[in-house]
Design a protein around this motif. Structure first.
Motif, PDB file in Angstrom:
ATOM      1  N   GLN A 186       2.313   1.821   3.476  1.00  0.00           N
ATOM      2  CA  GLN A 186       3.326   0.724   4.004  1.00  0.00           C
ATOM      3  C   GLN A 186       4.803   1.163   3.106  1.00  0.00           C
ATOM      4  O   GLN A 186       5.809   1.187   3.427  1.00  0.00           O
ATOM      5  CB  GLN A 186       2.966  -0.502   3.534  1.00  0.00           C
ATOM      6  CG  GLN A 186       1.953  -1.137   4.162  1.00  0.00           C
ATOM      7  CD  GLN A 186       1.477  -2.529   3.795  1.00  0.00           C
ATOM      8  OE1 GLN A 186       1.350  -2.910   2.397  1.00  0.00           O
ATOM      9  NE2 GLN A 186       0.985  -3.412   4.632  1.00  0.00           N
ATOM     10  N   ASP A 206      -2.304   6.547   6.821  1.00  0.00           N
ATOM     11  CA  ASP A 206      -3.642   7.140   7.595  1.00  0.00           C
ATOM     12  C   ASP A 206      -3.556   7.534   9.049  1.00  0.00           C
ATOM     13  O   ASP A 206      -2.490   7.679   9.627  1.00  0.00           O
ATOM     14  CB  ASP A 206      -4.701   5.673   7.769  1.00  0.00           C
ATOM     15  CG  ASP A 206      -3.863   4.682   8.504  1.00  0.00           C
ATOM     16  OD1 ASP A 206      -3.850   4.756   9.812  1.00  0.00           O
ATOM     17  OD2 ASP A 206      -3.163   3.704   8.013  1.00  0.00           O
ATOM     18  N   SER A 246       0.947  -1.118  -0.048  1.00  0.00           N
ATOM     19  CA  SER A 246      -0.078   0.075  -0.050  1.00  0.00           C
ATOM     20  C   SER A 246       0.802   1.329  -0.036  1.00  0.00           C
ATOM     21  O   SER A 246       2.077   1.235   0.271  1.00  0.00           O
ATOM     22  CB  SER A 246      -0.869   0.115   1.054  1.00  0.00           C
ATOM     23  OG  SER A 246      -0.168   0.274   2.346  1.00  0.00           O
ATOM     24  N   SER A 270       0.461   9.517   2.581  1.00  0.00           N
ATOM     25  CA  SER A 270      -0.383   8.473   2.124  1.00  0.00           C
ATOM     26  C   SER A 270      -0.756   7.637   3.382  1.00  0.00           C
ATOM     27  O   SER A 270      -0.963   6.283   3.301  1.00  0.00           O
ATOM     28  CB  SER A 270       0.413   7.752   1.214  1.00  0.00           C
ATOM     29  OG  SER A 270       0.398   8.341   0.063  1.00  0.00           O
TER      30      SER A 270
END
Length: 593
Positions: A492, A519, A489, A517
């Protein structure tokens, strides 16, 4: 449909000249001793190949009429030995020149790749990457035959022509002159074909570049293509680009293949002429053995001439690609070490901008007379509207661009006075678009410090909160990720980037939207690791999430090319200016959601 960048033919900025061939010769120099040995072998093979027609003449004119079987046997044995010598020489030449040619291609490919590493961002921003890739791979590969066999074959064929002419002149000077009678016609035709062929291959190289660029772009953007169901339109564009390439290919090879039948026909006409003249003189000044031997030598003469014609074809074809290769190599890096550049000592992190003015276009400044001073170890946040100059500040600090006026100083040293490597090796840069290389998780983190142990890598990952998700992967730290980290992701990938930066232990750290990016929950966990990452380092942070920058030592609000406001979060909030308005707007938006 509008013509995209990939479909626009590149204009040749530097026309070909013979100096390019001299430059090509520089790649031959390191292998000259090996080439000399090959030339000796070629000369031996050429001399051995001359024995066959001569022995045929002796056998027909002398040995057979005299019925001398012993001499005929010896001639046969020597002739067989000459064939074995020729076979060995041919094998040696092919193997050795293939090896040398591939080594030269490797050197050329290395040089163009190394040069690409020095070119500025603007070079890559202004060109489809497929058009750059094709020069490093395809264009250099087209030189394979030219460098592996073409040059040495040319020398071999020239030797063969000279040796053959010498034997022909020794046997019969008059027939030798007749053999050369049609050469002027050949030269005239070659001159007509040459220019058309070169132009055709220039067009072909453009269309090949366009096709490669579109394929590269289509693969890179496949997710967007499928998301917008644009496959049918892409088929149509590809069909058009592919048809242009096919058409240019057919035009080029039609012109290229004109030369071979021309040379072949002139060769046949020359042989007919020799038969005609020789038969008329048979029994007068020409013996049967001489005529047969001479026809053998004429074939020996025209075969290398045909090969030289083929080499000429290859040379004209390669010229169109050499132009592009050397054009890339001649691209002057906008940013490079000064002639007297020195190594930047181990830095403390003192950063000063002194009356800096800069614009990506000379008449449109982005930063206008900007000055500030950052003591070592402080973290500085840059906020403001898009296009205000935040990223420009860090681009100048990293010396991706040079200031137009003023100075950028690190520990009192102008960044233009030190080598790029010594500057950037002490900096850690983390961007919003985090790049993950194909390989294992371990190798990607170790990219920041190649001699790091596995224990150091794991420790860095734990600090930035990446260890937990890595452990959940199939093979943990030894999990193989695909190119650009497509199996991870976005969050990550950014956590891995944090671990990479922490492991490198830079004294200057730049975070350009590095948490965008991640959360909110992960960001809260990351704050502890982020503070550890910033500790003891001079840091520049660009972020739209104001929660990321609240704890910075200073916050610069950049607007209209200047630092409009500067201070801590509390100071700027108390000022109730632009920063206060920005923070309050974002806070209201979060509360509304």
């Amino acid at each position: 449909m509008a013509r995209n960048t990939f479909a626009v033919d590149e204009e040749l900025e530097q026309e070909f000249n013979w100096q390019h061939y001299r430059r090509l010769g520089q790649y031959i120099k390191p292998y000259k001793h090996s080439i000399y040995r090959v030339l000796v072998v070629i000369l031996l093979a050429n001399i051995a190949s001359m024995l066959g027609p001569y022995f045929t003449k002796v056998a027909i004119d002398q040995v057979i009429p005299q019925k001398n079987m012993t001499l005929l046997l010896w001639i046969s044995v020597i002739f067989l030995a000459s064939l074995l010598v020729i076979a060995w020489c041919l094998k040696y030449r092919i193997l050795k020149m293939t090896e040398i040619g591939q080594d030269m291609l490797k050197d050329m490919r290395f040089d163009i790749f190394r040069h690409l590493q020095t070119l500025p961002f603007s070079y890559f921003d202004n060109r489809p990457h497929g058009k750059i890739l094709i020069r490093v791979v395809n264009y250099i590969n087209t030189l394979s035959d030219l460098l592996s066999n073409g040059l040495i074959n040319l020398i071999s064929d020239l030797m063969s022509v000279i040796v053959t002419l010498a034997f022909m002149a020794w046997i019969d000077p008059v027939l030798t002159l007749y053999s050369l009678g049609l050469l002027p016609i050949l030269f005239a035709i070659v001159m007509v074909i040459k220019q058309k062929q070169r132009q055709a291959y220039q067009v072909l190289s453009n269309k090949q570049s366009n096709l490669n660029a579109y394929i590269h772009e289509s693969i890179a953007g496949i997710k967007i293509t499928q998301s917008f169901a644009r496959e049918r339109e892409n088929y149509q564009v590809f069909s058009e680009v592919n048809e242009e390439y096919r058409g240019s290919w057919m035009s080029a090879v039609k012109i290229q293949f004109l030369l071979w039948p021309v040379v072949q026909n002139i060769s046949v006409l020359t042989t007919c002429l020799i038969y005609y003249v020789g038969i008329r003189q048979l029994g007068v000044s020409v013996s049967t053995g001489t005529l047969i031997a001479f026809i053998g030598y004429v074939n020996n003469f025209w075969n290398p001439v045909i090969n030289i014609g083929n080499f000429y074809n290859s040379l004209i074809t390669a010229t169109a690609y050499l132009e592009r290769i050397f054009e890339t190599m001649d691209e002057i890096p906008a940013i490079q070490d000064a002639p007297n550049a020195k190594e930047l000592p181990m830095i403390k992190g003192d950063v000063r901008f002194s009356q800096v003015t800069f614009g990506y276009e000379p008449d449109k400044p982005i930063l206008k007379n900007v000055s500030f001073h950052i003591p070592p170890g402080q973290s500085i946040a840059l906020v403001g509207p898009t296009g205000a100059g935040k990223t420009t500040v860090i681009n100048l600090l990293s010396r991706f661009y040079d200031v137009q006026r003023g100075q950028v100083l690190i520990d009192g040293i102008d960044v233009r006075e030190v080598t790029l490597r010594s500057l950037r090796s002490q900096m850690g840069v983390m961007l919003q678009d985090t790049f993950i290389f194909s390989g294992t998780i371990l190798e990607n983190i170790r990219y920041g410090k190649l001699d790091a142990t596995e224990e150091e890598i794991i420790a860095a990952a734990k600090i930035v909160q990446a260890h937990e998700f890595i452990q959940e992967l199939k093979d943990g730290y030894h999990t193989v990720v695909e190119e650009r980290g497509s199996t991870l992701s976005a969050g990550q990938r950014q956590l891995l980037s944090f671990a990479r930066a922490l492991l490198a232990n830079p004294k200057l750290l730049i975070l350009d939207e590095a948490t965008s990016s991640i959360d909110t929950k992960t960001e809260e966990q990351l704050q502890v690791g982020l503070q550890q990452l910033l500790k003891g380092r001079t840091s520049f942070i660009i972020a739209h999430r104001l929660s990321t920058i609240k704890n910075s030592d200073q916050i610069f609000y950049v607007d209209e090319g200047k630092i409009a406001e500067a201070g801590t979060h509390e100071e700027l909030m108390a000022l109730r200016g632009r920063y206060h308005h920005l923070y309050q707007s974002q806070y209201d938006l979060i509360r509304a959601n």
